[in-house]
Motif scaffolding. Sequence first.
Motif, PDB file in Angstrom:
ATOM      1  N   PRO A 126       0.824  -1.205   0.000  1.00  0.00           N
ATOM      2  CA  PRO A 126       0.000   0.000   0.000  1.00  0.00           C
ATOM      3  C   PRO A 126       0.865   1.265   0.000  1.00  0.00           C
ATOM      4  O   PRO A 126       1.751   1.414   0.830  1.00  0.00           O
ATOM      5  CB  PRO A 126      -0.803  -0.114   1.296  1.00  0.00           C
ATOM      6  CG  PRO A 126      -0.799  -1.578   1.612  1.00  0.00           C
ATOM      7  CD  PRO A 126       0.540  -2.075   1.136  1.00  0.00           C
ATOM      8  N   VAL A 127       0.618   2.128  -0.964  1.00  0.00           N
ATOM      9  CA  VAL A 127       1.313   3.404  -1.084  1.00  0.00           C
ATOM     10  C   VAL A 127       0.282   4.452  -1.489  1.00  0.00           C
ATOM     11  O   VAL A 127      -0.837   4.116  -1.874  1.00  0.00           O
ATOM     12  CB  VAL A 127       2.438   3.366  -2.141  1.00  0.00           C
ATOM     13  CG1 VAL A 127       3.537   2.401  -1.757  1.00  0.00           C
ATOM     14  CG2 VAL A 127       1.887   3.035  -3.519  1.00  0.00           C
TER      15      VAL A 127
ATOM     16  N   ILE B  10      -9.433  -5.680   1.102  1.00  0.00           N
ATOM     17  CA  ILE B  10      -8.370  -5.228   2.006  1.00  0.00           C
ATOM     18  C   ILE B  10      -7.672  -6.419   2.664  1.00  0.00           C
ATOM     19  O   ILE B  10      -6.451  -6.439   2.814  1.00  0.00           O
ATOM     20  CB  ILE B  10      -8.942  -4.268   3.072  1.00  0.00           C
ATOM     21  CG1 ILE B  10      -9.382  -2.955   2.410  1.00  0.00           C
ATOM     22  CG2 ILE B  10      -7.941  -4.015   4.190  1.00  0.00           C
ATOM     23  CD1 ILE B  10     -10.255  -2.072   3.291  1.00  0.00           C
ATOM     24  N   SER B  11      -8.438  -7.427   3.044  1.00  0.00           N
ATOM     25  CA  SER B  11      -7.858  -8.570   3.756  1.00  0.00           C
ATOM     26  C   SER B  11      -7.346  -9.666   2.828  1.00  0.00           C
ATOM     27  O   SER B  11      -6.697 -10.601   3.282  1.00  0.00           O
ATOM     28  CB  SER B  11      -8.883  -9.147   4.730  1.00  0.00           C
ATOM     29  OG  SER B  11     -10.011  -9.621   4.038  1.00  0.00           O
ATOM     30  N   ASP B  12      -7.598  -9.551   1.544  1.00  0.00           N
ATOM     31  CA  ASP B  12      -7.161 -10.541   0.553  1.00  0.00           C
ATOM     32  C   ASP B  12      -5.695 -10.302   0.212  1.00  0.00           C
ATOM     33  O   ASP B  12      -5.325  -9.211  -0.214  1.00  0.00           O
ATOM     34  CB  ASP B  12      -8.047 -10.399  -0.693  1.00  0.00           C
ATOM     35  CG  ASP B  12      -7.665 -11.325  -1.824  1.00  0.00           C
ATOM     36  OD1 ASP B  12      -6.690 -12.091  -1.691  1.00  0.00           O
ATOM     37  OD2 ASP B  12      -8.336 -11.266  -2.863  1.00  0.00           O
ATOM     38  N   ASP B  13      -4.857 -11.306   0.368  1.00  0.00           N
ATOM     39  CA  ASP B  13      -3.436 -11.114   0.085  1.00  0.00           C
ATOM     40  C   ASP B  13      -3.109 -11.127  -1.404  1.00  0.00           C
ATOM     41  O   ASP B  13      -1.952 -11.029  -1.796  1.00  0.00           O
ATOM     42  CB  ASP B  13      -2.589 -12.142   0.840  1.00  0.00           C
ATOM     43  CG  ASP B  13      -2.862 -13.577   0.410  1.00  0.00           C
ATOM     44  OD1 ASP B  13      -3.741 -13.820  -0.435  1.00  0.00           O
ATOM     45  OD2 ASP B  13      -2.172 -14.470   0.934  1.00  0.00           O
TER      46      ASP B  13
ATOM     47  N   THR C 161      -9.854   0.985  -7.159  1.00  0.00           N
ATOM     48  CA  THR C 161      -9.133   0.179  -8.131  1.00  0.00           C
ATOM     49  C   THR C 161      -8.129  -0.662  -7.359  1.00  0.00           C
ATOM     50  O   THR C 161      -7.825  -0.345  -6.204  1.00  0.00           O
ATOM     51  CB  THR C 161      -8.446   1.065  -9.202  1.00  0.00           C
ATOM     52  OG1 THR C 161      -7.938   0.248 -10.265  1.00  0.00           O
ATOM     53  CG2 THR C 161      -7.332   1.906  -8.612  1.00  0.00           C
ATOM     54  N   THR C 162      -7.643  -1.729  -7.970  1.00  0.00           N
ATOM     55  CA  THR C 162      -6.687  -2.586  -7.260  1.00  0.00           C
ATOM     56  C   THR C 162      -5.538  -3.014  -8.160  1.00  0.00           C
ATOM     57  O   THR C 162      -5.655  -3.067  -9.384  1.00  0.00           O
ATOM     58  CB  THR C 162      -7.341  -3.887  -6.735  1.00  0.00           C
ATOM     59  OG1 THR C 162      -7.588  -4.777  -7.827  1.00  0.00           O
ATOM     60  CG2 THR C 162      -8.620  -3.625  -5.981  1.00  0.00           C
ATOM     61  N   TYR C 163      -4.426  -3.307  -7.506  1.00  0.00           N
ATOM     62  CA  TYR C 163      -3.398  -4.152  -8.108  1.00  0.00           C
ATOM     63  C   TYR C 163      -3.780  -5.572  -7.718  1.00  0.00           C
ATOM     64  O   TYR C 163      -4.226  -5.811  -6.589  1.00  0.00           O
ATOM     65  CB  TYR C 163      -2.025  -3.878  -7.507  1.00  0.00           C
ATOM     66  CG  TYR C 163      -1.239  -2.721  -8.073  1.00  0.00           C
ATOM     67  CD1 TYR C 163      -1.163  -2.471  -9.438  1.00  0.00           C
ATOM     68  CD2 TYR C 163      -0.515  -1.903  -7.218  1.00  0.00           C
ATOM     69  CE1 TYR C 163      -0.408  -1.430  -9.932  1.00  0.00           C
ATOM     70  CE2 TYR C 163       0.251  -0.862  -7.701  1.00  0.00           C
ATOM     71  CZ  TYR C 163       0.303  -0.626  -9.062  1.00  0.00           C
ATOM     72  OH  TYR C 163       1.067   0.404  -9.536  1.00  0.00           O
ATOM     73  N   GLY C 164      -3.564  -6.512  -8.625  1.00  0.00           N
ATOM     74  CA  GLY C 164      -3.853  -7.904  -8.312  1.00  0.00           C
ATOM     75  C   GLY C 164      -2.729  -8.820  -8.740  1.00  0.00           C
ATOM     76  O   GLY C 164      -1.980  -8.529  -9.684  1.00  0.00           O
ATOM     77  N   ASP C 165      -2.618  -9.917  -8.049  1.00  0.00           N
ATOM     78  CA  ASP C 165      -1.640 -10.955  -8.353  1.00  0.00           C
ATOM     79  C   ASP C 165      -2.056 -11.671  -9.635  1.00  0.00           C
ATOM     80  O   ASP C 165      -3.239 -11.844  -9.906  1.00  0.00           O
ATOM     81  CB  ASP C 165      -1.589 -11.947  -7.183  1.00  0.00           C
ATOM     82  CG  ASP C 165      -0.500 -12.986  -7.348  1.00  0.00           C
ATOM     83  OD1 ASP C 165       0.500 -12.714  -8.034  1.00  0.00           O
ATOM     84  OD2 ASP C 165      -0.643 -14.074  -6.771  1.00  0.00           O
TER      85      ASP C 165
END
Length: 192
Positions: A8-9, A62-65, A84-88
């Motif tokens: 998180p930034v 939030i809790s999902d790694d 929006t998200t970054y995802g693996d």
Amino acid sequence: MTANLPSPVVLENDVVRLEPLTMAHIPDLFLAGGGDEEIWRWMPAKPPQAESELAELAQGLISDDKHIPFAVVLRSSGLAVGWTTYGDVPGFAESIEIGWTWYGRTVWRTAVNTSCKVLLIDHAFDKLGYNRVMLKTDVLNLRSQNAIKRIGGVHEGTLRRQRRRPDGTWRDTVYFGILEEEWPDHRARLIR
């Protein structure tokens, strides 16, 4: 260069500030898009009808790694208008996905989406060392596909029946990618 796992930034420009998503953003976010069928039409969840439902979705991210979620905050007002998200991306070396993105209607067709994507893609390539940024959407979501193409996403394929939509029908998922060496030209075009 080996890619670093995202953390998180805060990322910002003159249009938006992307900050780690927290429960404090929920009231603004619900006002921006809670219960709006069109906003949530292509999302992997039903439209939240109450702040508590939106909070539950946010807490899951939030809790999902496998995701790093960001609230999209307008610099002009200080209000959160989407996320929006970054995802693996398992199985893809040095790749990261940008997804689970939605914005309130008031910022559709504004500089918000482009501003967010420039921040996230710049950070992924320049700071985190990724080789590829991936984006995906429902095959029926033409608005999103056009937006992805506008920022430089190249269609890489379609996975048929990739997952079920909230209504139980099957979703075919369209995949796009932007490679590190392609980004400078796309970025310059978008900034112009």
